[in-house]
Design an enzyme around this catalytic site. Structure first.
Site: not given
Ligand code: CAA
Ligand code: NAI
Length: 245
Positions: A62, A88, A140, A153-154, A186
Site C-alpha cells: 500500500v 486496514n 488504534s 505508530y501512535a 486484539i
Molecule cells: N509503561 C511504562 N513503562 C514501560 C512500559 C509501559 N508500557 N514498557 C516499558 N516500560 C519501561 C520499562 O519498564 C523500562 O524501564 P526502566 O528503564 O526503568 O527499566 C523502560 O521502559 C525500557 O523498557 P524495555 O526494557 O522494555 O526497553 P526495550 O528497548 O528493550 O524495549 C519496547 C522497548 C520495544 C518498546 C518494548 O518495551 C515493547 O515491545 N513494549 C510493548 C510496546 C507495545 O505495547 N506495542 C503494542 C503492539 S500491538 C499494537 O500496536 C496494536 C495496537 O494498535 C494496540
Molecule cells: P497483522 O500484522 O496480523 O496483519 C496485518 C496485515 O497487513 C498482514 O497481512 C500484512 O501482510 C499486511 N500489510 C502490512 N503492511 C502492508 C503493506 N505495506 N501493504 C499491504 N499489506 C500490508 O495485524 P492486525 O492485528 O491484523 O492489524 C490490522 C490493522 O489493525 C493494522 O492497521 C493495525 O495497526 C490495526 N490495529 C491492530 C490492533 C491489534 O491489537 N491487533 C490494535 C489496533 C489497531
C-alpha cells in the site's frame, strides 16, 4: 445479507483483522478484493473461491503508489465498481524514543499513513462516480491515547483520525461516509510481539479484563460499511473493552 452485492477492497487481508473482515463481508454477501503484499492472501482467496465466494487477490504494497493505482484500476475492471474501502493494512516497528531509528520511524509512516492516503485517493473517484461509498480507516488505542514504545505508530494512528474527519467533511456531499475504528489490543500476530508482562499489565487495565478477538473488529468494520451506519460520518468507533475512557 447486510452487504449484498457490494464490492469491498480490504487491505491487509492476508491475515489477522483483515482476513477476519474478508470472511465476515463474504458472509454478508459482499464481493471482496483482498489486498496484501503477503502472497499467502492469494492462497486464502483461492480457498474462498473454491467455496463459491466472489473474491480476487491483489499483491500490493500500500506504500507503493503506482501498484495501488494499478490495483484499483484492476478491481474496477474485474468487479465494475467500488462501494467500500477498508484501510486496514498496518505495521509496527516499536522502540523507545531514545532508541527509535529514523528508518523505523519512516517505514511506519509510509505504510500506516501514506498507504491509507494512497488507497483512498485512488478509490474515491470511483465512489464519487457511483454516488455512494463507505470508507473505514483503522486507527488504534495507541493513536488516541499514546503508548510507550510507539512514537511512530501512535503518530500514524492519530493522523488517521485527522484524515478521517477531513475526508468526512470533504466527501459527505458526494454521498461517501468516512469513519475510523480504533481497536484496543486484539489477539493477532501484531499483539503477539508484545512482551507477556506488558500484556498482563494491559489486561488489568481493561474493564472487560480480556483482549479483543478479530471478530470484534470485523463486526465494527461491517457496521460502518453497511447501510445501518448511513448517518454516521467522521466518527472514531472505539472497540477496546473500555481500556481508556
Ligand atoms: N509503561 C511504562 N513503562 C514501560 C512500559 C509501559 N508500557 N514498557 C516499558 N516500560 C519501561 C520499562 O519498564 C523500562 O524501564 P526502566 O528503564 O526503568 O527499566 C523502560 O521502559 C525500557 O523498557 P524495555 O526494557 O522494555 O526497553 P526495550 O528497548 O528493550 O524495549 C519496547 C522497548 C520495544 C518498546 C518494548 O518495551 C515493547 O515491545 N513494549 C510493548 C510496546 C507495545 O505495547 N506495542 C503494542 C503492539 S500491538 C499494537 O500496536 C496494536 C495496537 O494498535 C494496540
Ligand atoms: P497483522 O500484522 O496480523 O496483519 C496485518 C496485515 O497487513 C498482514 O497481512 C500484512 O501482510 C499486511 N500489510 C502490512 N503492511 C502492508 C503493506 N505495506 N501493504 C499491504 N499489506 C500490508 O495485524 P492486525 O492485528 O491484523 O492489524 C490490522 C490493522 O489493525 C493494522 O492497521 C493495525 O495497526 C490495526 N490495529 C491492530 C490492533 C491489534 O491489537 N491487533 C490494535 C489496533 C489497531
Amino acid at each position: 445479507m447486510r452487504l449484498q452485492g457490494k464490492v469491498a477492497i480490504i487491505t491487509g487481508a492476508a491475515r489477522g483483522l483483515g482476513l477476519e473482515a474478508v470472511l465476515t463481508f463474504i458472509r454478508e454477501g459482499a464481493r471482496v478484493a483482498l489486498v496484501d503484499f503477503d502472497v499467502s492472501g492469494g492462497e486464502r482467496a483461492k480457498e474462498l473461491k473454491q467455496q463459491g465466494a466472489d473474491v480476487e487477490f491483489y499483491k500490493v504494497d500500500v506504500a507503493d503508489r503506482e501498484s495501488v493505482e494499478q490495483m484499483v484500476a484492476a478491481v474496477v475492471e474485474r468487479f465494475g465498481k467500488i462501494d467500500i474501502l477498508i484501510n486496514n493494512a498496518g505495521i509496527t516497528r516499536d522502540g523507545m524514543l531514545t532508541k527509535l531509528s529514523l528508518e523505523d520511524f519512516q517505514k511506519v509512516i509510509d505504510v500506516n499513513l501514506t498507504g491509507v492516503f494512497n488507497c483512498t485517493q485512488a478509490a474515491v473517484p470511483h465512489m464519487i462516480a457511483g454516488g455512494k461509498g463507505k470508507i473505514v480507516n483503522t486507527s488504534s488505542v495507541s493513536g488516541v491515547y499514546g503508548n510507550v514504545g510507539q512514537t511512530n505508530y501512535a503518530a500514524t494512528k492519530a493522523a488517521v483520525v485527522g484524515m478521517t474527519k477531513t475526508w468526512a467533511k470533504e466527501l459527505g456531499r458526494k454521498g461517501i461516509n468516512v469513519n475510523a475504528v480504533a481497536p484496543g489490543f486484539i489477539e493477532t500476530n501484531m499483539v503477539a510481539t508484545v512482551p507477556e508482562k506488558v500484556i498482563e499489565q494491559l489486561r488489568q487495565m481493561i474493564p472487560l479484563q480480556k483482549l479483543g478477538k478479530p471478530s470484534d473488529i470485523a463486526n465494527a468494520y461491517l457496521f460502518l460499511s453497511s447501510d445501518e451506519s448511513d448517518y454516521v460520518n467522521g466518527t472514531t468507533l472505539h472497540v477496546d473493552g473500555g481500556i481508556m475512557m
